[in-house]
Design a protein around this motif. Structure first.
Motif, short mmCIF file in Angstrom:
data_model
loop_
_atom_site.label_atom_id
_atom_site.label_comp_id
_atom_site.label_asym_id
_atom_site.label_seq_id
_atom_site.Cartn_x
_atom_site.Cartn_y
_atom_site.Cartn_z
N GLY A 38 0.82 -1.22 0.00
CA GLY A 38 0.00 0.00 0.00
C GLY A 38 0.84 1.26 0.00
O GLY A 38 2.04 1.24 0.31
N ILE A 39 0.20 2.36 -0.37
CA ILE A 39 0.88 3.65 -0.39
C ILE A 39 1.13 4.13 1.04
O ILE A 39 0.25 4.03 1.90
N ILE A 40 2.32 4.62 1.30
CA ILE A 40 2.67 5.18 2.61
C ILE A 40 2.86 6.68 2.45
O ILE A 40 3.79 7.12 1.77
N GLU A 41 1.97 7.47 3.04
CA GLU A 41 2.05 8.92 2.88
C GLU A 41 2.71 9.61 4.07
O GLU A 41 3.08 10.76 3.98
N VAL A 68 -5.70 0.54 -9.46
CA VAL A 68 -5.35 1.38 -8.31
C VAL A 68 -6.52 1.30 -7.34
O VAL A 68 -7.62 1.77 -7.64
N VAL A 69 -6.29 0.65 -6.19
CA VAL A 69 -7.38 0.32 -5.26
C VAL A 69 -7.40 1.31 -4.11
O VAL A 69 -6.36 1.58 -3.48
N PHE A 70 -8.60 1.84 -3.82
CA PHE A 70 -8.76 2.80 -2.73
C PHE A 70 -9.71 2.25 -1.68
O PHE A 70 -10.72 1.62 -1.98
N ASP A 71 -9.36 2.51 -0.43
CA ASP A 71 -10.24 2.26 0.71
C ASP A 71 -11.05 3.54 0.92
O ASP A 71 -10.48 4.63 1.01
N PRO A 72 -12.40 3.46 1.01
CA PRO A 72 -13.20 4.69 1.13
C PRO A 72 -12.91 5.50 2.39
O PRO A 72 -13.25 6.68 2.45
N THR A 73 -12.27 4.89 3.39
CA THR A 73 -11.93 5.63 4.61
C THR A 73 -10.53 6.24 4.56
O THR A 73 -10.12 6.93 5.48
N LYS A 74 -9.79 5.96 3.45
CA LYS A 74 -8.40 6.45 3.35
C LYS A 74 -8.17 6.99 1.95
O LYS A 74 -7.60 6.32 1.10
N LEU A 75 -8.61 8.21 1.73
CA LEU A 75 -8.47 8.82 0.41
C LEU A 75 -7.39 9.89 0.38
O LEU A 75 -7.42 10.79 -0.45
N ASP A 76 -6.43 9.79 1.30
CA ASP A 76 -5.36 10.79 1.33
C ASP A 76 -4.52 10.71 0.06
O ASP A 76 -4.15 9.63 -0.39
N VAL A 77 -4.25 11.87 -0.50
CA VAL A 77 -3.39 11.95 -1.68
C VAL A 77 -2.14 12.72 -1.29
O VAL A 77 -2.20 13.91 -0.98
N GLY A 78 -1.02 12.03 -1.27
CA GLY A 78 0.24 12.64 -0.86
C GLY A 78 1.32 12.45 -1.90
O GLY A 78 1.06 12.11 -3.06
N SER A 120 -9.82 14.36 -5.93
CA SER A 120 -8.43 14.17 -5.53
C SER A 120 -7.56 13.71 -6.70
O SER A 120 -6.39 14.07 -6.80
N LEU A 121 -8.14 12.88 -7.59
CA LEU A 121 -7.36 12.30 -8.67
C LEU A 121 -7.26 13.19 -9.90
O LEU A 121 -6.39 13.00 -10.74
N ALA A 122 -8.16 14.16 -10.02
CA ALA A 122 -8.21 15.01 -11.21
C ALA A 122 -6.86 15.66 -11.54
O ALA A 122 -6.43 15.65 -12.70
N PRO A 123 -6.13 16.21 -10.55
CA PRO A 123 -4.84 16.82 -10.90
C PRO A 123 -3.78 15.80 -11.28
O PRO A 123 -2.78 16.14 -11.91
N LEU A 124 -3.98 14.53 -10.88
CA LEU A 124 -2.96 13.51 -11.11
C LEU A 124 -3.13 12.83 -12.46
O LEU A 124 -2.16 12.33 -13.04
N ILE A 125 -4.37 12.76 -12.95
CA ILE A 125 -4.64 12.09 -14.23
C ILE A 125 -5.14 13.13 -15.21
O ILE A 125 -6.34 13.42 -15.30
N ASN A 126 -4.21 13.72 -15.95
CA ASN A 126 -4.55 14.83 -16.83
C ASN A 126 -4.90 14.32 -18.22
O ASN A 126 -4.14 14.48 -19.17
#
Length: 318
Positions: A38-41, A68-78, A120-126
């Motif tokens: 998992g991603i570590i922020e 790319v799998v997201f947990d609905p309780t952990k949507l942090d983008v770092g 959250s993802l809009a700036p990352l996936i242009n």
């Protein structure tokens, strides 16, 4: 035996964490799943003990589909997630977003989380068309009561059909990727050749070769390097690499180490560039067309992959 031996270059710390499991299942006869950590922020990359992003890049370069799998309780983008999406640039068509554990949320909260995820993802996936987002709870247990069971089931089936379609079209995708790579090689060869031609034209007996070439690399537009390539047939401006990339390229590879393309032709062997051109325009499209003959694009062969097994048994009583 499973083509993972090159991973040894990432060190013993990584190899100790690499685990392989073989399970008898029709789907797994045709596909290999790779589950990354998992991603570590909130921690430093060094704490992993191995180059995480380099390892991810190794798998990204060989993947047919990227979830790319997201947990609905952990949507942090770092920073780590941003770095990962930078590595995925150019592979947007292979990305699928999964919002997992969706049956843990009430309808209104699920809508908010779905919107927050896109925000959250809009700036990352242009890209113009965003990746497909699948919303469900992807495990073999029944959904929680009073949730959108039918919606979640349809999403699960759609995901499996999507995966199956990629498996069925794997050869076509590989050929298309090879052709795309050949186009980049062709453009790179033409650009290097043009830099070399310009350098030879500007050199005189009294010239300082290093200063002459530095002037060309610093301002290629003054010498019409890229415009000359665009004037050739079958070269799109959208395929041209960035000018700055060639400063780094020639910093590592001196111009004196290259020959003109016209000098790399022989009577028996022909010209390298002509072979690439023939592969791009004739051979690879012909191969791609031959694979599509007799193929029904609408038919999903779940008998081969077993893609329908989990949804079919979803409501089966024990």
């Amino acid at each position: 035996a499973r083509s993972f031996s090159p991973l040894e270059k990432f060190g013993q710390n990584f190899l100790e964490k690499l685990i392989g499991i073989e399970v008898p299942h029709k789907l797994l006869e045709r596909v290999t799943f790779v589950d990354t950590p998992g991603i570590i922020e909130n921690r430093k990359q060094q704490e992993r003990g191995y180059p995480f992003n380099d390892v991810c890049q190794w798998f990204i370069d060989r993947a047919d589909l990227i979830f790319v799998v997201f947990d609905p309780t952990k949507l942090d983008v770092g920073l780590e997630l941003e770095m990962l999406f930078r590595q995925l640039k150019g592979r947007e068509s292979q990305i699928r977003i999964i919002l997992n554990k969706a049956d843990n949320l009430a309808t209104q909260m699920l809508m908010r989380v779905y919107g927050a995820l896109f925000w959250s993802l809009a700036p990352l996936i242009n890209v113009t068309e965003p990746p497909r987002v699948y919303v469900s709870s992807f495990w073999p247990y029944d959904y929680k009561p009073d949730t959108h069971r039918d919606l979640f089931l349809r999403e699960e089936i759609s995901l499996l059909e999507d995966l199956n379609q990629v498996i069925e079209n794997r050869l076509e995708n590989k050929i298309a990727f090879i052709r795309q790579h050949a186009i980049r090689v062709r453009i790179h060869a033409l650009l290097v050749d043009r830099y070399l031609q310009t350098y030879k034209e500007k050199m005189t007996f009294f010239s300082d070769g290093e200063l002459v070439f530095k002037d060309i690399v610093e301002d290629p537009d003054k010498f019409y390097i890229f415009k000359t390539i665009l004037a050739k047939t079958n070269v799109s401006k959208f395929d041209l690499p960035h000018r700055e990339a060639y400063k780094d390229f020639f910093g590592i590879n001196p111009i004196s180490s290259f020959k003109l393309l016209s000098q790399q032709c022989s009577y028996m062997g022909g010209c390298f560039l002509d072979k690439i051109e023939r592969a791009i325009t004739q051979e690879l499209p012909s191969l791609l067309g031959s694979l599509g003959l007799g193929k029904n694009p609408g038919a999903l062969n779940c008998d081969k992959t077993g893609c329908g097994e989990t949804p079919k048994n979803r409501y089966k009583k024990p």
